[in-house]
Design a protein around this motif. Structure first.
Motif, mmCIF file in Angstrom:
data_model
loop_
_atom_site.group_PDB
_atom_site.id
_atom_site.type_symbol
_atom_site.label_atom_id
_atom_site.label_comp_id
_atom_site.label_asym_id
_atom_site.label_seq_id
_atom_site.Cartn_x
_atom_site.Cartn_y
_atom_site.Cartn_z
ATOM 1 N N GLN A 401 0.694 -1.126 -0.110
ATOM 2 C CA GLN A 401 0.160 0.051 0.141
ATOM 3 C C GLN A 401 0.783 1.256 0.055
ATOM 4 O OE1 GLN A 401 -3.249 -0.172 -0.569
ATOM 5 N NE2 GLN A 401 -3.502 1.754 -0.666
ATOM 6 N N SER A 405 0.771 4.145 -2.960
ATOM 7 C CA SER A 405 0.228 5.242 -2.508
ATOM 8 C C SER A 405 1.486 6.250 -3.145
ATOM 9 C CB SER A 405 -0.008 5.473 -1.195
ATOM 10 O OG SER A 405 -0.951 4.685 -0.746
ATOM 11 N N PRO A 443 -4.147 -3.644 -6.521
ATOM 12 C CA PRO A 443 -4.279 -2.937 -5.246
ATOM 13 C C PRO A 443 -5.440 -2.045 -5.215
ATOM 14 C CG PRO A 443 -2.442 -1.911 -6.264
ATOM 15 C CD PRO A 443 -2.863 -3.153 -6.835
ATOM 16 N N SER A 446 -6.620 3.896 -2.122
ATOM 17 C CA SER A 446 -7.013 4.641 -0.593
ATOM 18 C C SER A 446 -7.941 6.042 -0.876
ATOM 19 C CB SER A 446 -5.616 5.277 -0.110
ATOM 20 O OG SER A 446 -5.300 6.248 -0.692
#
Length: 491
Positions: A401, A405, A443, A446
């Motif tokens: 993650q 990001s 993934p 967010s």
């Protein structure tokens, strides 16, 4: 008449009075102020300055950079003369709140702006203007501005900081190419990110088989988190390389404290009898001199054309041979086409290169170089079958993650240069992470990413994230979805 009285006054002063006056001037006024964009470069400049003045015991060099407590820099300020001051903009601005710093800078005799293009690129324009406002006017000081590239923004800074009758000096002799033009350069455009690790490892192996223990590689990445990830993964795959565990792996980026960055830089600089690799962000891209770098590998497009030039400039220095390799994904093609169109980039096909590396490994197995561990060819063949899947299996969920990001933020900031939509950037970065880390699924973005994307974000339904089994399935290919090259306006 006034000048004559001044001479008479000095002639009539005692030796002690003259020494006291000299001391007051040297302790209360900055002789030369050098402003550098990064700590590494500032500290390198300071070390070179110390060598220049080492025979002059009275002269002192101050270093004002972040990453260390300011008290350690404030104490010497009052104890030693301020002959040469090397500083980064942020720390210098912080210290300008202290009267003794402001007063000394107010009489600075010489200003040097080093790597001026990087000072601007990192957003230091206003800081530089603020610092210059505390210095004497450009009629009352000598100013030097150094820059590897001279675009309109540099010219604007030159007009603001230099005397109106300043001179421009080109350090490249007429008819001679810049370093970044004479260095052999290749570009590999990957359609599938699952090929990336194997290709990078072959580039490293290729350099080690050519240069043996003198192989010294700098591998530039887009973000700090990606730098850490790749360093860890390559460290676990060293047995496949010709240098095997003799290979020294270093990493350096802005999240490391300054003391550690300095130690790592020095160790890499001095590593000349074992194959070595430095994984780095752009803190090492400009000005910092690492001798005898044999190859520069760039993973992903740089933030600008100027940064590409500076990265390439880490190799082939001082007349030595070098090589630069750029490895990009298909969605980065527009950046290459329009920002690097005048670079001497040669296409490197990953399949053809794999064959070339295999043939070279067979030759090296017949006549091995020092510090290379034979046999090479069988160990290279374990990359895709065992070592890469093993390295991918060790990646933690929080690492996935974090890298996702950081890479999304990086490419989102380049969306205009990539000439594509926000949604395509997200999809491309997801595919990049999926292939690089061997994931069965892309993934999940967010909340911060969704907010950045706004209405262009369309969530996909997923059953969960699984590790990809390379023997059973492969990530789907993706291609650049921007308009055809003929419709692009030339930048």
């Amino acid at each position: 008449m006034q000048e004559k009285r001044g001479v008479d006054t000095f002639d009539n002063m005692s030796s002690r009075a003259l020494r006291d006056l000299e001391r007051e001037f040297r302790f209360g006024s900055v002789g030369t102020l050098v402003i550098s964009p990064t700590r590494e470069l500032a500290m390198q400049i300071a070390e070179e300055a110390k060598k220049v003045v080492e025979k002059e015991r009275k002269m002192h060099v101050h270093v004002l950079v972040g990453g260390v407590k300011s008290i350690r820099q404030r104490r010497p300020w009052d104890l030693y003369p301020k002959d040469i001051v090397v500083a980064t903009p942020g720390r210098l601005l912080d210290l300008l709140s202290i009267p003794s710093f402001r007063e000394a800078l107010a009489t600075t005799q010489t200003l040097v702006l080093d790597e001026a293009d990087m000072l601007l690129e990192l957003g230091f324009r206003e800081d530089i203007q603020s610092i210059i406002s505390h210095l004497p006017s450009n009629e009352q000081r000598t100013t030097f501005l150094f820059s590897a590239t001279m675009d309109p923004s540099i010219a604007e800074v030159a007009r603001a900081s230099l005397h109106e009758k300043h001179r421009f000096i080109d350090c490249i002799p007429p008819g001679e190419d810049c370093v970044h033009k004479r260095i052999p350069q290749t570009i590999t455009t990957l359609q599938n990110a699952s090929e990336m690790l194997a290709h990078v490892m072959r580039l490293i192996a290729h350099d080690q088989m050519i240069h043996g223990p003198r192989s010294k590689i700098m591998l530039f990445t887009s973000t700090t988190k990606l730098t850490d990830l790749l360093a860890n993964m390559v460290q676990s795959m060293l047995p496949a390389l010709p240098g095997s565990n003799n290979t020294q792996v270093f990493r350096i980026h802005s999240m490391l404290d300054q003391a550690k960055r300095s130690r790592i830089s020095q160790r890499f600089r001095q590593c000349d009898n074992l194959p070595s690799i430095m994984f780095t962000s752009d803190v090492s891209a400009r000005g910092v001199d690492y001798p005898s770098v044999t190859r520069v590998i760039q993973l992903g497009v740089p933030p600008s054309k100027a940064m590409y030039v500076h990265r390439v400039g880490r190799t082939g220095r001082r007349g030595r041979d070098g090589r630069a390799d750029l490895v990009v994904m298909d969605f980065e093609s527009a950046f290459v086409a329009f920002q690097l169109d005048d670079m001497p980039l040669e296409d490197l096909n990953p399949a053809s290169f794999a064959t070339q590396v295999e043939q070279l490994s067979q030759e090296c197995d017949r006549e091995p170089l020092p510090k290379l561990v034979a046999p090479i060819e069988p160990r290279l063949q374990t990359l895709e079958s065992a070592l890469i899947p093993n390295a991918q299996s060790r990646i933690q969920a929080e690492t996935i993650q974090g890298v996702f990001s950081s890479l999304f933020g990086y490419y989102y900031s380049l969306r205009q240069l990539l000439r594509t939509s926000n949604a395509h950037i997200l999809d491309s970065v997801q595919s990049l992470i999926q292939g690089l880390m061997g994931l069965a699924d892309k993934p999940t973005p967010s909340p911060a990413m969704r907010q950045m994307l706004g209405s262009s974000f369309k969530p996909e339904r997923r059953r969960g994230t699984k590790r990809l089994n390379n023997r059973d399935t492969k990530p789907s290919k993706f291609r650049f979805k921007g308009p055809s090259s003929g419709k692009y306006p030339r930048s």
